[in-house]
Motif scaffolding. Sequence first.
Motif, PDB file in Angstrom:
ATOM      1  N   SER A 256       0.855  -1.517  -0.113  1.00  0.00           N
ATOM      2  CA  SER A 256      -0.115  -0.001   0.130  1.00  0.00           C
ATOM      3  C   SER A 256       0.988   1.144  -0.296  1.00  0.00           C
ATOM      4  N   ILE A 257       0.371   2.514  -0.430  1.00  0.00           N
ATOM      5  CA  ILE A 257       1.133   3.833  -1.166  1.00  0.00           C
ATOM      6  C   ILE A 257       0.912   4.053   0.505  1.00  0.00           C
ATOM      7  N   PHE A 258       0.159   3.997   0.718  1.00  0.00           N
ATOM      8  CA  PHE A 258      -0.114   4.651   2.067  1.00  0.00           C
ATOM      9  C   PHE A 258       0.865   4.147   3.851  1.00  0.00           C
ATOM     10  N   ARG A 259       0.889   3.059   3.353  1.00  0.00           N
ATOM     11  CA  ARG A 259       1.753   2.410   4.521  1.00  0.00           C
ATOM     12  C   ARG A 259       2.849   2.410   4.290  1.00  0.00           C
ATOM     13  N   ARG A 260       3.750   2.640   3.071  1.00  0.00           N
ATOM     14  CA  ARG A 260       5.011   2.138   2.456  1.00  0.00           C
ATOM     15  C   ARG A 260       5.057   3.711   2.960  1.00  0.00           C
ATOM     16  N   ARG A 261       4.502   5.256   3.003  1.00  0.00           N
ATOM     17  CA  ARG A 261       4.774   6.732   3.370  1.00  0.00           C
ATOM     18  C   ARG A 261       4.774   6.797   4.328  1.00  0.00           C
ATOM     19  N   LEU A 262       3.913   6.249   5.527  1.00  0.00           N
ATOM     20  CA  LEU A 262       3.579   6.176   6.664  1.00  0.00           C
ATOM     21  C   LEU A 262       5.713   5.464   7.075  1.00  0.00           C
ATOM     22  N   GLU A 263       5.479   4.555   7.030  1.00  0.00           N
ATOM     23  CA  GLU A 263       6.845   3.214   7.708  1.00  0.00           C
ATOM     24  C   GLU A 263       8.086   4.333   7.470  1.00  0.00           C
ATOM     25  N   ASP A 264       8.440   5.125   6.140  1.00  0.00           N
ATOM     26  CA  ASP A 264       9.510   5.517   5.685  1.00  0.00           C
ATOM     27  C   ASP A 264       9.833   6.064   6.689  1.00  0.00           C
ATOM     28  N   TYR A 265       8.083   7.404   6.870  1.00  0.00           N
ATOM     29  CA  TYR A 265       8.659   8.269   7.364  1.00  0.00           C
ATOM     30  C   TYR A 265       9.108   7.780   9.435  1.00  0.00           C
ATOM     31  N   LEU A 266       8.197   6.751   9.756  1.00  0.00           N
ATOM     32  CA  LEU A 266       8.608   6.445  10.935  1.00  0.00           C
ATOM     33  C   LEU A 266      10.275   5.986  11.505  1.00  0.00           C
ATOM     34  N   ARG A 267      10.380   5.572  10.372  1.00  0.00           N
ATOM     35  CA  ARG A 267      12.386   4.627  10.170  1.00  0.00           C
ATOM     36  C   ARG A 267      12.814   5.884   9.877  1.00  0.00           C
ATOM     37  N   HIS A 268      12.160   7.317   9.435  1.00  0.00           N
ATOM     38  CA  HIS A 268      13.774   8.117   9.440  1.00  0.00           C
ATOM     39  C   HIS A 268      13.540   8.875  11.529  1.00  0.00           C
ATOM     40  N   ARG A 269      12.127   8.756  11.757  1.00  0.00           N
ATOM     41  CA  ARG A 269      12.640   9.340  13.144  1.00  0.00           C
ATOM     42  C   ARG A 269      12.135   8.587  13.767  1.00  0.00           C
ATOM     43  N   GLU A 270      12.581   7.490  13.413  1.00  0.00           N
ATOM     44  CA  GLU A 270      13.071   5.957  14.516  1.00  0.00           C
ATOM     45  C   GLU A 270      12.429   6.074  15.717  1.00  0.00           C
ATOM     46  N   ILE A 271      10.997   5.676  14.680  1.00  0.00           N
ATOM     47  CA  ILE A 271       9.872   5.776  16.026  1.00  0.00           C
ATOM     48  C   ILE A 271       9.160   4.512  15.655  1.00  0.00           C
ATOM     49  N   GLU A 272       9.274   3.661  16.775  1.00  0.00           N
ATOM     50  CA  GLU A 272       9.675   2.595  16.796  1.00  0.00           C
ATOM     51  C   GLU A 272       7.456   1.541  17.356  1.00  0.00           C
ATOM     52  N   LEU A 273       7.393   1.471  16.965  1.00  0.00           N
ATOM     53  CA  LEU A 273       5.409   1.032  16.920  1.00  0.00           C
ATOM     54  C   LEU A 273       5.584  -1.231  18.110  1.00  0.00           C
ATOM     55  N   ASP A 274       4.363  -0.906  18.570  1.00  0.00           N
ATOM     56  CA  ASP A 274       5.173  -2.441  19.424  1.00  0.00           C
ATOM     57  C   ASP A 274       4.201  -3.314  17.974  1.00  0.00           C
ATOM     58  N   VAL A 275       3.492  -2.764  17.842  1.00  0.00           N
ATOM     59  CA  VAL A 275       2.259  -3.650  16.942  1.00  0.00           C
ATOM     60  C   VAL A 275       1.753  -3.729  15.759  1.00  0.00           C
ATOM     61  N   THR A 276       1.484  -3.862  14.342  1.00  0.00           N
ATOM     62  CA  THR A 276       1.443  -3.842  12.987  1.00  0.00           C
ATOM     63  C   THR A 276      -0.099  -4.595  13.015  1.00  0.00           C
ATOM     64  N   LEU A 277      -1.312  -3.716  13.231  1.00  0.00           N
ATOM     65  CA  LEU A 277      -2.555  -4.960  12.469  1.00  0.00           C
ATOM     66  C   LEU A 277      -3.032  -5.294  11.174  1.00  0.00           C
ATOM     67  N   GLU A 278      -2.552  -5.935  10.262  1.00  0.00           N
ATOM     68  CA  GLU A 278      -2.458  -6.248   8.899  1.00  0.00           C
ATOM     69  C   GLU A 278      -4.030  -6.677   8.278  1.00  0.00           C
ATOM     70  N   LEU A 279      -4.776  -5.510   8.189  1.00  0.00           N
ATOM     71  CA  LEU A 279      -5.618  -5.910   7.074  1.00  0.00           C
ATOM     72  C   LEU A 279      -6.135  -5.219   5.980  1.00  0.00           C
ATOM     73  N   TRP A 280      -7.636  -6.146   5.073  1.00  0.00           N
ATOM     74  CA  TRP A 280      -7.358  -6.095   4.053  1.00  0.00           C
ATOM     75  C   TRP A 280      -8.232  -4.964   3.302  1.00  0.00           C
ATOM     76  N   SER A 281      -8.920  -4.406   4.034  1.00  0.00           N
ATOM     77  CA  SER A 281     -10.174  -4.169   3.964  1.00  0.00           C
ATOM     78  C   SER A 281     -10.556  -2.549   4.312  1.00  0.00           C
ATOM     79  N   ILE A 282     -10.674  -1.163   3.797  1.00  0.00           N
ATOM     80  CA  ILE A 282     -10.650   0.406   4.923  1.00  0.00           C
ATOM     81  C   ILE A 282     -11.580  -0.110   5.379  1.00  0.00           C
TER      82      ILE A 282
END
Length: 315
Positions: free
Chosen positions: A196-222
């Motif tokens: 997903s373009i949205f997920r990729r963009r957000l994960e790149d942002y978090l990686r750049h800011r060195e912000i780590e999250l505990d959990v990712t819930l991966e779903l396939w419906s908005i």
Amino acid sequence: MELKNLRTFQAVVDQGSYQRAAERLGYTQSTITVQIQQLEEELGVPLFQRAGRRMVLTELGAAALPQARALLAAADRLSSIGQEVQGLSGTLRVDMAESLLCYQMQPIIQKFRSRAPQVRLIVRSCNCMQIPQGVRTGACDLGVGYDMDWNREALEVESMGSYDIVLLASPDFAEPDFTTPGQRKAVSLVTDEPDSIFRRRLEDYLRHREIELDVTLELWSIETIKRCVMSNLGFTYLPRFVAEEELADGRLVELEAPISGVPAPALCAWRKGRWVTPAMELFLGLLREALAEGEPLSAAASAPAPSSGRACRLR
């Protein structure tokens, strides 16, 4: 010169191998081999050479390809010359990003169906990496989605405006800070598939800011993502238009961060060099009409379209 051999030549280029071309055209692999050999004998030049498991064009094959595409486009146009008199018919395949299909495209689809009732319209929900691939290989006629470096050399691309992508959470969400670098946050990202373009963009942002999250819930419906976020199971990153009702009545709020509100360009694409059929032209015209009305597309608050990966056949 046989048109079927030219179509086989085009299919091998688009699919990348004799086997996938055979699957696409409904032939055996040996038939593909024979048809390519016949074409090479007629032209007097080799068209392909093997590079590992892929068949790649020779220099002369690359020179022949645009001429073959032009001949096939002319043949397709000639075979449909009676459509203007008899009315639109045939099949139109459109691949779309789920968010655009679910929340923006219903008015356009409805208008298309009313103006071209004899056209068999097949709409699929796909991610924005699959869409240009489907256009290039001929799996669909038109692709509508968000730009993920779509290859302009192979595709004709038309802008459909842009849409703000925002961080969304429940009003009870307890961790609003997504600005300070170097954090580990005990919160969940509720998101869709990895491509997903949205997920990729957000994960790149978090990686750049060195912000780590505990959990990712991966779903396939908005819709499922929104429901989980409204239940305060985490936060998400989606186009603002998918949550207009929930933002208006307070079930969701926008979180402040440099990445929230950044626009994503939307595009419509078709394969370069192919004939734009009357059905394609009608669909493109309806998209352009919506753009001319002042909004990127007219939003629709109707029932969601089928979930990702399933084809919706409208007859």
